[in-house]
Design an enzyme around this catalytic site. Structure first.
Site, PDB file in Angstrom:
ATOM      1  N   ASN A   1      13.543  -3.286 -22.912  1.00 63.73           N
ATOM      2  CA  ASN A   1      12.576  -2.343 -22.367  1.00 63.73           C
ATOM      3  C   ASN A   1      11.144  -2.871 -22.493  1.00 63.73           C
ATOM      4  O   ASN A   1      10.788  -3.453 -23.525  1.00 63.73           O
ATOM      5  CB  ASN A   1      12.675  -1.014 -23.110  1.00 63.73           C
TER       6      ASN A   1
ATOM      7  N   TYR B   1     -30.421  17.622 -35.675  1.00 65.01           N
ATOM      8  CA  TYR B   1     -29.090  17.331 -36.215  1.00 65.01           C
ATOM      9  C   TYR B   1     -28.307  18.626 -36.414  1.00 65.01           C
ATOM     10  O   TYR B   1     -28.846  19.655 -36.819  1.00 65.01           O
ATOM     11  CB  TYR B   1     -29.198  16.591 -37.553  1.00 65.01           C
TER      12      TYR B   1
ATOM     13  N   THR C   1       0.876  -1.171   0.000  1.00 59.97           N
ATOM     14  CA  THR C   1       0.000   0.000   0.000  1.00 59.97           C
ATOM     15  C   THR C   1       0.913   1.220   0.000  1.00 59.97           C
ATOM     16  O   THR C   1       1.967   1.227   0.645  1.00 59.97           O
ATOM     17  CB  THR C   1      -0.933   0.046   1.227  1.00 59.97           C
ATOM     18  N   HIS C   2       0.519   2.232  -0.733  1.00 55.63           N
ATOM     19  CA  HIS C   2       1.353   3.429  -0.889  1.00 55.63           C
ATOM     20  C   HIS C   2       2.735   3.112  -1.473  1.00 55.63           C
ATOM     21  O   HIS C   2       3.701   3.839  -1.254  1.00 55.63           O
ATOM     22  CB  HIS C   2       1.533   4.180   0.442  1.00 55.63           C
TER      23      HIS C   2
ATOM     24  N   SER D   1      17.268  -1.196 -26.700  1.00 58.24           N
ATOM     25  CA  SER D   1      17.648   0.214 -26.769  1.00 58.24           C
ATOM     26  C   SER D   1      18.476   0.457 -28.027  1.00 58.24           C
ATOM     27  O   SER D   1      19.239  -0.403 -28.464  1.00 58.24           O
ATOM     28  CB  SER D   1      18.466   0.587 -25.531  1.00 58.24           C
TER      29      SER D   1
END
Length: 428
Positions: A288, A319, A157-158, A280
């Site tokens: 990546n 319309y 959490t957090h 890369s």
């Protein structure tokens, strides 16, 4: 460009203005073209039923519409800048091949209800695709939850280490999320499953169009009754579909965030399939998670489309040409959103956990909550137990597997209730 459907003798057409009016409409109409042809077949049948078209004319129109659909699929007919839009392309082709029968097919309809019905058919197909992809993601997640429910991993959490969790809990969360998303897609499809064809420009026509028969022929669940509401619903139904898509993309975004973190060297919990990574251009040591990152970014396109359509809808009833700009946002949102979701099931099937780093991410502090609850179960007031369990000296060494087995509240690691999720999934 072919002659404009609305062009009248003595009216000059300015090329610059026409380019602005047409915009990218004819290119966007490629997405809806086969649905427009399908609706044209149904409309022609309706005109024949009330005597506007003869049986021979209907047969010829149906034949030529089939040929046009085949030519479009095969690339022999290209919807391009020769035409103002897909609707004019259909009428031009039919007129070229059939003369007066082609000129009669627009009787009793407007390009307004023509794009509405084509869009509605397209939306139903896209929502079916969305529901199917969400079901597939849920199926994969549920199967892995069942197989890996005892594999310990840190729960956060957090972004701070919190409690012992498991791969089973991680997967179960995504399984239920995508079950909800599939259900939302199905509910939205049922809501938009209304036939606007026959409402013309929003006020009906002085013909007894067999709208109920057209509704049945096109496979709609119901007829959109009020001709005026057909126009009022334009954009509104598209927003509902985009919101269903957005819910799935929000879940995808959060899942992609987890994988971005878990594949980093600092976590090291997950290895992605090689085909879901790129190298890369300058750093030879790098792989990546580009696919995951673009999955994470895809929600932005969907949210932008929703905002664009919502802003266009600041209109009175009837319309207005502004509504043309809802088409591109809709096509781009579903194109990018479904494209990202389509890659997710195989990614989920083939990612690999790294159990050693996951176990190494567990420390004594993560058993403190278990200790507090155990003390409360023995009769100590929870707030007193909480204070005692906050003392690092009291933290047990802990057994992750035992902690998971003891977490028996419904939905927790010791009682995942995967059978309930399986039942919901089968019902979709």
């Amino acid at each position: 460009m072919t002659d404009l459907l609305w062009q009248k003798p003595g009216v000059k057409v300015d090329a610059r203005i026409q380019r602005f009016l047409a915009g990218e409409d004819v290119l966007l109409d490629r997405a809806f073209f086969l649905h427009d042809i399908e609706a044209s077949r149904a409309h022609a049948a309706g005109l024949a039923a009330i005597g506007i078209l003869g049986a021979d004319e209907l047969e010829a129109l149906e034949r030529e519409l089939d040929v046009l659909a085949d030519d479009f699929r095969a690339g022999r007919f290209v919807l391009d800048e020769r035409f103002e839009d897909g609707h004019s392309a259909i009428e031009a082709r039919l007129t070229e091949r059939l003369g007066d029968a082609g000129r009669r097919i627009h009787t009793g309809r407007s390009r307004n209800d023509q794009i509405l019905v084509a869009t509605r058919l397209w939306l139903k197909a896209r929502l079916d695709e969305l529901a199917s992809l969400c079901r597939e993601c849920a199926e994969v997640a549920l199967a892995r939850a069942e197989a890996e429910q005892a594999l310990p991993m840190p729960g956060y959490t957090h972004l701070q280490r919190a409690v012992v969790s498991s791969a089973g809990m991680w997967w179960a969360g995504w399984a239920e999320a995508f079950i909800d998303d599939a259900e939302r897609a199905r509910q939205t499809r049922a809501w938009v499953d209304a036939n606007p064809l026959g409402s013309a420009a929003g006020y009906g026509v002085n013909l007894p169009l067999p709208r109920e028969a057209t509704t049945q022929r096109l496979g709609f669940a119901r007829m959109q009754v009020a001709a005026t509401y057909a126009q009022l619903s334009r954009g509104k139904f598209e927003l509902a579909a985009i919101e269903a898509l957005a819910m799935a993309l929000l879940d995808l975004r959060r899942l992609a965030w987890d994988l971005s973190l878990f594949t980093s060297a600092e976590f090291g919990f997950v290895a992605l399939p090689a085909e879901y990574t790129t190298g890369s251009s300058i750093m030879p040591n790098k792989r990546n998670p580009d696919v995951v990152e673009l999955m994470r970014a895809s929600y932005a396109s969907v949210a932008a489309a929703r905002t664009e359509i919502e802003q266009v809808l600041s209109l009175p009833s009837g319309y207005h040409r502004d509504l043309q700009f809802t088409k591109g946002a809709l096509v781009h949102a579903f194109g990018r959103g479904l494209g990202a979701l389509a890659l997710l099931p195989d990614l989920l099937r083939n990612l690999d956990w790294k159990p050693d780093p996951m176990r190494a991410g567990l420390d004594r502090s993560m058993f403190a909550t278990d200790l507090a609850v155990d003390l409360a179960r023995q009769g100590m007031p929870f707030r007193d137990a909480y204070r005692l369990a906050a003392d690092p000296a009291r933290w047990p060494e802990g057994d992750p597997e035992a902690s998971l087995r003891a977490r028996v509240s419904p939905g927790a690691a010791g009682d995942l209730r995967l059978d309930l999720l399986r039942t919901r999934l089968r019902a979709l």
